[in-house]
Scaffold this active site. Sequence first.
Site, PDB file in Angstrom:
ATOM      1  N   ASP A   1      52.190   7.381  29.797  1.00  0.00           N
ATOM      2  CA  ASP A   1      51.068   8.303  29.973  1.00  0.00           C
ATOM      3  C   ASP A   1      50.132   7.718  31.017  1.00  0.00           C
ATOM      4  OD1 ASP A   1      49.718   6.211  28.789  1.00  0.00           O
ATOM      5  OD2 ASP A   1      48.896   7.365  27.121  1.00  0.00           O
TER       6      ASP A   1
ATOM      7  N   ASP B   1      46.011   6.669  31.347  1.00  0.00           N
ATOM      8  CA  ASP B   1      44.803   6.475  30.533  1.00  0.00           C
ATOM      9  C   ASP B   1      43.568   6.332  31.414  1.00  0.00           C
ATOM     10  OD1 ASP B   1      46.292   5.920  27.870  1.00  0.00           O
ATOM     11  OD2 ASP B   1      47.168   4.446  29.239  1.00  0.00           O
TER      12      ASP B   1
ATOM     13  N   ASP C   1      45.447  10.484  28.613  1.00  0.00           N
ATOM     14  CA  ASP C   1      44.414  10.166  27.628  1.00  0.00           C
ATOM     15  C   ASP C   1      43.077   9.972  28.333  1.00  0.00           C
ATOM     16  OD1 ASP C   1      46.013  10.164  25.368  1.00  0.00           O
ATOM     17  OD2 ASP C   1      46.450   8.019  25.474  1.00  0.00           O
TER      18      ASP C   1
END
Length: 414
Positions: A204, A206, A338
């Site tokens: 992902d 962040d 995120d």
Amino acid sequence: RTDDAEVVVFCVPSYACQRRTTLENHNTILTDALSLLAENAELSDQEGRSVAFRRAAAVMKALPGAVTGVTQLRGLPCLGEHSLRVIKDILETGASAEVESTKQSERYKALKVLTGIFGVGPKTAERWIREGIHTLQQLQDSGHTLNRAQQAGLQHYDDLNQPVAKAEADAIAEVVERAVVSVSPGAQVTLTGGFRRGKPTGHDVDFLITHPEEGGEDGLMSKVVSRLESQGFLLYQKTTRNSYLESKDGPARPASNMDRFERCFSIFKLHEDEGRGTGHPGTPTGNTAAANSGSPGDSDSRSQIHGGEQRLLVSGEDGGPEETKPAGHRPWRAVRVDLVVSPISQFAFALLGWTGSKLFERELRRWAGHEKTMSLSSHALYDNKQSRYLRATSEQEIFAHLGLEFIPPSERNA
Ligand code: GTP
Ligand code: MN
Ligand code: MN
């Protein structure tokens, strides 16, 4: 004795936060094996076992050279009987029967497939496996009701299981920065997680968002999310308020601050022409493909990232980008992102806490608690002896409070 003299004996401090662990790993066969057992234990809700294997793997990662024999491991920390047996088997026979049989097991494979769905944790996967569900097809046929996260996870399964490249993270960073600055000009965005540690890929992307004025971050998350949503960048998002007071990883702090630390789990729609610095604000909601095919003539030659592959799109080619793409090619991919918002007073702690690695963080907290009688969280550092919070405005100050040598992000890859 002459034999002994030729053996390279490694010496490693016992907490991962005392060590410099770069991405250069001389023992990948051993660390892959130990990590697989750690992962299997984690997926099987055996936290203690999982951490033991992760610590063992981290010690092997920190070694300055390849291990060739078990005699070299004498005196190394964190190597339990089980980990040593696995290492010994691999060094002596080339493989560990336990690792190989775990890898082949239906249970492990099913846990991997099912927890590979965003929104599905080990407990849910376990429950489904007990019902005989081992594949995505079986899950879909089962008629189980999936929550919103899991539905999105299933929908974007392939994209989300494709590693995110650094170039894609940078492209998303530009989009996030533009959105943040447009709703709050003074606000700052920092790339955290694995990419801050210099990893070339991640699962992902962040980001930590803050504002130089205390309180200036109030209400920022919902504005940023609304902005991104109206631009059509979010395929899924769930914003949660900070649950700091309920969490186990730190001391309680005044309730007045409690709702200031927000987090957004999202799935981003990354267009392949995004982040080239063309200045266009992205796609308005809807009609994405047509609006975002991009004009091919505005840069000489550039690489396009899609599905983990670099594709070169050369300007001036006849017909524009559509004809350079295979049939059915989507001009975007889904990426997990995120977002965390922190007040500036807690920024250093949030930055340290969200940079990872997960094991490095765990070890920092263990060091703080066991060696310093302090409690470290992503919000604060509390000294239990002095009964007071220790302030810090940089990561360097936090390491100093903890009596640790400063370890830069690129050396926190434990
Ligand atoms: P990849 O994304 O796989 O490349 O690795 P990563 O190191 O970036 O992992 P991840 O994105 O899962 O987490 C990044 C950092 O955020 C790690 O240090 C985690 O410990 C931290 N983190 C993740 N979830 C939470 C959370 O709920 N609370 C806090 N305080 N930290 C978290
Ligand atoms: Mn990450
Ligand atoms: Mn993350």
